[in-house]
Design an enzyme around this catalytic site. Structure first.
Site, PDB file in Angstrom:
ATOM      1  N   ASP A  86     -36.464 -13.884 -33.798  1.00 45.15           N
ATOM      2  CA  ASP A  86     -37.176 -13.137 -32.752  1.00 45.15           C
ATOM      3  C   ASP A  86     -38.636 -13.603 -32.638  1.00 45.15           C
ATOM      4  O   ASP A  86     -39.561 -12.828 -32.829  1.00 45.15           O
ATOM      5  CB  ASP A  86     -37.092 -11.634 -33.058  1.00 45.15           C
ATOM      6  CG  ASP A  86     -37.554 -10.765 -31.888  1.00 45.15           C
ATOM      7  OD1 ASP A  86     -37.713 -11.304 -30.778  1.00 45.15           O
ATOM      8  OD2 ASP A  86     -37.750  -9.553 -32.109  1.00 45.15           O
ATOM      9  N   HIS A 123     -38.074 -11.239 -28.003  1.00 46.75           N
ATOM     10  CA  HIS A 123     -37.601 -10.179 -27.096  1.00 46.75           C
ATOM     11  C   HIS A 123     -38.706  -9.679 -26.164  1.00 46.75           C
ATOM     12  O   HIS A 123     -38.426  -8.993 -25.186  1.00 46.75           O
ATOM     13  CB  HIS A 123     -36.904  -9.049 -27.866  1.00 46.75           C
ATOM     14  CG  HIS A 123     -37.789  -8.034 -28.498  1.00 46.75           C
ATOM     15  ND1 HIS A 123     -38.154  -8.079 -29.828  1.00 46.75           N
ATOM     16  CD2 HIS A 123     -38.388  -6.932 -27.990  1.00 46.75           C
ATOM     17  CE1 HIS A 123     -38.929  -7.041 -30.087  1.00 46.75           C
ATOM     18  NE2 HIS A 123     -39.083  -6.330 -28.993  1.00 46.75           N
ATOM     19  N   SER A 177     -44.124  -4.337 -30.854  1.00 47.33           N
ATOM     20  CA  SER A 177     -43.309  -5.542 -30.989  1.00 47.33           C
ATOM     21  C   SER A 177     -44.110  -6.790 -30.646  1.00 47.33           C
ATOM     22  O   SER A 177     -44.895  -6.784 -29.700  1.00 47.33           O
ATOM     23  CB  SER A 177     -42.119  -5.471 -30.041  1.00 47.33           C
ATOM     24  OG  SER A 177     -41.106  -4.735 -30.623  1.00 47.33           O
ATOM     25  N   GLY A 178     -43.857  -7.850 -31.399  1.00 47.56           N
ATOM     26  CA  GLY A 178     -44.546  -9.107 -31.164  1.00 47.56           C
ATOM     27  C   GLY A 178     -45.876  -9.182 -31.876  1.00 47.56           C
ATOM     28  O   GLY A 178     -46.462 -10.248 -32.023  1.00 47.56           O
TER      29      GLY A 178
HETATM   30  C1  4AZ Z   1     -39.617  -1.575 -30.214  1.00 50.58           C
HETATM   31  O1  4AZ Z   1     -38.799  -1.020 -29.501  1.00 50.58           O
HETATM   32  C2  4AZ Z   1     -39.669  -1.214 -31.646  1.00 50.58           C
HETATM   33  N1  4AZ Z   1     -39.955   1.231 -35.937  1.00 50.58           N
HETATM   34  C3  4AZ Z   1     -40.652  -1.745 -32.453  1.00 50.58           C
HETATM   35  C4  4AZ Z   1     -40.710  -1.398 -33.780  1.00 50.58           C
HETATM   36  C5  4AZ Z   1     -39.799  -0.539 -34.298  1.00 50.58           C
HETATM   37  C6  4AZ Z   1     -38.811   0.016 -33.515  1.00 50.58           C
HETATM   38  C7  4AZ Z   1     -38.747  -0.332 -32.169  1.00 50.58           C
HETATM   39  C8  4AZ Z   1     -39.878  -0.159 -35.734  1.00 50.58           C
HETATM   40  O2  4AZ Z   1     -40.392  -2.405 -29.757  1.00 50.58           O
END
Ligand code: 4AZ
Length: 255
Positions: free
Chosen positions: A113, A66, A205-206
């Site tokens: 993902d 993502h 993320s990632g």
């Molecule tokens: C995000 O939006 C995201 N709490 C990453 C991690 C988590 C929630 C959202 C986990 O990238």
């Protein structure tokens, strides 16, 4: 990542009498790039950090699908060897030549993902090995994992200037299924505390989730950040070891 160290905060308030909250305390703890040289972040064409990643081979960076979907290699760069986003002299900025996204990827909460970025040049930092199919024991509930990133230090806050880390235990799959109806056990695991407070957040993320010198997870999704009974959800990397080897171990000419 967010961690409320109430004791430390009250001690600070008591001793100094000021409310100058130290972001490094409220927002988790600092991690050094020397100790985590494979931790990288991704920047867009404006130089803004938007995701994390992990060096898994000299010219390969693992991230979340993502984070990569809909982006062209020329609009993504990898920043490696830099703990402080504002320290432009530290580390290197690497160009991306190719983006591989898992063939079955649809959306983060449906699984798969993962994405691998191929870099134009090899990075001068040590890669992190990823969990193999035989590493399933690393996902035992209660196992403490370390998640790293430059993401938000509170749910509606700003992303972190510095690399941060938080320790979270693997939760039983039943807990994740009860919390998130769409949770796919085979492809994901969830980690955190029932009471919340410690978690990854947007921008993480990632990025890497590690234990025993191995990458076991990639930060993927969750409802909000550090909320009670809303643990973070991570890619169960061991399940993708074969797919990843075929991309990561390939010579640039094979791709
Ligand atoms: C995000 O939006 C995201 N709490 C990453 C991690 C988590 C929630 C959202 C986990 O990238």
């Amino acid at each position: 990542m967010r961690r409320l160290l109430v004791l430390v905060l009250s001690a600070m308030l008591a001793s100094t009498g000021t409310a100058a909250a130290n972001e490094q305390v409220v927002g988790g703890e600092r991690a050094s790039i020397q100790a985590n040289p494979w931790a990288v972040y991704l920047v867009d064409d404006r130089g803004t950090q938007f995701c994390g990643g992990t060096i898994v081979a000299p010219s390969k960076v693992l991230t979340a699908a993502h984070c990569a979907l809909g982006r062209s290699p020329k609009d993504v760069q990898v920043v490696a060897g830099r703990e402080d986003k504002q320290d432009r002299r530290a580390g290197v900025t690497a160009a991306v030549t190719k983006i591989w996204i898992h063939q079955q990827y649809v959306s983060a909460d449906e699984g798969e993902d993962i994405a691998v970025l191929t870099l134009k040049d090899a990075l001068p930092y040590e890669p992190l090995p990823f969990a193999e199919l035989s590493d399933r024991a690393l996902y035992q509930p209660g196992t403490m994992l370390r998640a790293l990133g430059w993401g938000r230090t509170s749910e509606n806050g700003r992303t972190s200037r510095f690399l941060m880390q938080a320790s979270v235990p693997v939760l039983p799959d039943e807990f994740c299924v009860d919390t998130y109806p769409q949770f796919v056990q085979a492809d994901m695991f969830c980690a955190g505390y029932e009471g919340g407070k410690v978690d990854t957040c947007q921008g993480d993320s990632g990025g890497p989730v590690v234990v025993d010198g191995k990458l076991v997870g990639v930060t993927s999704w969750g409802e909000g950040c550090a909320r009670r009974n809303k643990p973070g959800v991570y890619v169960r990397i061991s399940r993708y070891a074969r797919d990843l080897h075929s991309v990561v171990d390939a010579s640039p000419l094979d791709l």
